[in-house]
Design a protein around this motif. Structure first.
Motif, PDB file in Angstrom:
ATOM      1  N   MET A   1      24.366   0.338  16.212  1.00  0.00           N
ATOM      2  CA  MET A   1      25.733   0.386  15.724  1.00  0.00           C
ATOM      3  C   MET A   1      26.402   1.664  16.232  1.00  0.00           C
ATOM      4  O   MET A   1      25.755   2.687  16.458  1.00  0.00           O
ATOM      5  CB  MET A   1      25.761   0.351  14.196  1.00  0.00           C
ATOM      6  N   ASP A   2      27.726   1.589  16.401  1.00  0.00           N
ATOM      7  CA  ASP A   2      28.466   2.736  16.927  1.00  0.00           C
ATOM      8  C   ASP A   2      28.291   3.975  16.063  1.00  0.00           C
ATOM      9  O   ASP A   2      28.145   5.097  16.581  1.00  0.00           O
ATOM     10  CB  ASP A   2      29.950   2.380  17.056  1.00  0.00           C
ATOM     11  N   HIS A   3      28.313   3.796  14.736  1.00  0.00           N
ATOM     12  CA  HIS A   3      28.208   4.977  13.875  1.00  0.00           C
ATOM     13  C   HIS A   3      26.822   5.613  13.966  1.00  0.00           C
ATOM     14  O   HIS A   3      26.682   6.836  13.843  1.00  0.00           O
ATOM     15  CB  HIS A   3      28.549   4.618  12.420  1.00  0.00           C
ATOM     16  N   THR A   4      25.779   4.796  14.219  1.00  0.00           N
ATOM     17  CA  THR A   4      24.442   5.353  14.384  1.00  0.00           C
ATOM     18  C   THR A   4      24.349   6.137  15.684  1.00  0.00           C
ATOM     19  O   THR A   4      23.753   7.222  15.739  1.00  0.00           O
ATOM     20  CB  THR A   4      23.394   4.233  14.378  1.00  0.00           C
ATOM     21  N   ALA A   6      26.817   7.674  17.173  1.00  0.00           N
ATOM     22  CA  ALA A   6      27.567   8.915  16.984  1.00  0.00           C
ATOM     23  C   ALA A   6      26.755   9.919  16.165  1.00  0.00           C
ATOM     24  O   ALA A   6      26.757  11.128  16.442  1.00  0.00           O
ATOM     25  CB  ALA A   6      28.897   8.611  16.283  1.00  0.00           C
ATOM     26  N   PHE A   7      26.045   9.419  15.158  1.00  0.00           N
ATOM     27  CA  PHE A   7      25.218  10.277  14.319  1.00  0.00           C
ATOM     28  C   PHE A   7      24.110  10.922  15.151  1.00  0.00           C
ATOM     29  O   PHE A   7      23.863  12.134  15.070  1.00  0.00           O
ATOM     30  CB  PHE A   7      24.629   9.439  13.185  1.00  0.00           C
ATOM     31  N   ASN A   8      23.418  10.115  15.981  1.00  0.00           N
ATOM     32  CA  ASN A   8      22.353  10.650  16.817  1.00  0.00           C
ATOM     33  C   ASN A   8      22.875  11.652  17.830  1.00  0.00           C
ATOM     34  O   ASN A   8      22.230  12.663  18.128  1.00  0.00           O
ATOM     35  CB  ASN A   8      21.631   9.507  17.537  1.00  0.00           C
ATOM     36  N   ALA A   9      24.042  11.373  18.397  1.00  0.00           N
ATOM     37  CA  ALA A   9      24.627  12.300  19.365  1.00  0.00           C
ATOM     38  C   ALA A   9      24.933  13.642  18.708  1.00  0.00           C
ATOM     39  O   ALA A   9      24.708  14.709  19.301  1.00  0.00           O
ATOM     40  CB  ALA A   9      25.897  11.691  19.959  1.00  0.00           C
TER      41      ALA A   9
END
Length: 207
Positions: A1-4, A6-9
């Motif tokens: 998912m996009d939010h995951t 972004a979180f990892n980045a």
């Protein structure tokens, strides 16, 4: 998912060792898996030909512990019409020795030694009723060695588990105690593919 993503980045900039890893979680267990007033299985009854010898086998093979004697051989046997009616014994059967044992994080074992009653051999898997109990093991090779050293006899295996349990290093094997009772060892470190409509997860002993 996009939010995951972004979180990892973002973690790459602030966390030692870089980004996070995603791990699959088992479905949450329901708090209640039995109807009131029932809690869970408290013990399993096991009739054996020689209770002290059977207790030694459980101790040597599995590390089970004796908790207490329910009836010692020095006491009067449990017998007669009242016992026959209460316990479903055939006429003339006597209970001469009873002991309660604890085997890990699970139900206790209540051992019985019987005299003067007709006895059948230990049931096979195809027979009706309770045919075996299964023990979760963390090291299959060590479990097999302990079982055989204590006098148990293994059937063929280890073999993969079936259906939704068949994953990776999951495995099982059956064996027989010295008096013929079936005992299963199983391990499922790679988890179980629960169906989406499973109401809860399988009970598994604590490490």
């Amino acid at each position: 998912m996009d939010h995951t993503k972004a979180f990892n980045a973002a973690l790459k900039e602030i966390a030692a060792g870089g980004s996070s890893e995603v791990s699959e979680l088992s479905p949450l267990a329901r708090e209640k898996t039995a109807a009131e007033p029932f809690r869970a299985i408290d013990h399993l009854g096991v009739t054996v030909p020689d209770l002290p010898a059977a207790a030694r086998f459980f101790e040597q093979a599995f590390g089970a512990s004796t908790l207490y004697e329910v009836k010692t051989p020095d006491e009067e046997p449990q017998a007669g019409r009242e016992a026959e009616r209460q316990l479903g014994l055939t006429e003339g059967t006597k209970i001469v020795h009873m002991r309660l044992m604890r085997l890990g994080d699970g139900p206790c074992l209540e051992l019985f030694q019987i005299a003067d009653g007709e006895q059948r051999p230990a049931p096979q898997l195809q027979d009706l009723g309770l045919t075996h109990f299964g023990l979760y093991v963390d090291d299959m090779d060590a479990a097999i060695a302990a079982f055989e050293n204590a006098g148990g006899e293994l059937l063929e295996g280890p073999h993969p588990l079936a259906a939704v349990e068949d994953k990776g290093d999951n495995a099982g094997i059956y064996g027989r105690a010295p008096w013929g009772m079936l005992i299963e060892f199983l391990t499922y470190p790679d988890g179980i593919d629960y169906p989406n409509d499973a109401p809860t997860i399988r009970w598994t002993p604590r490490p």
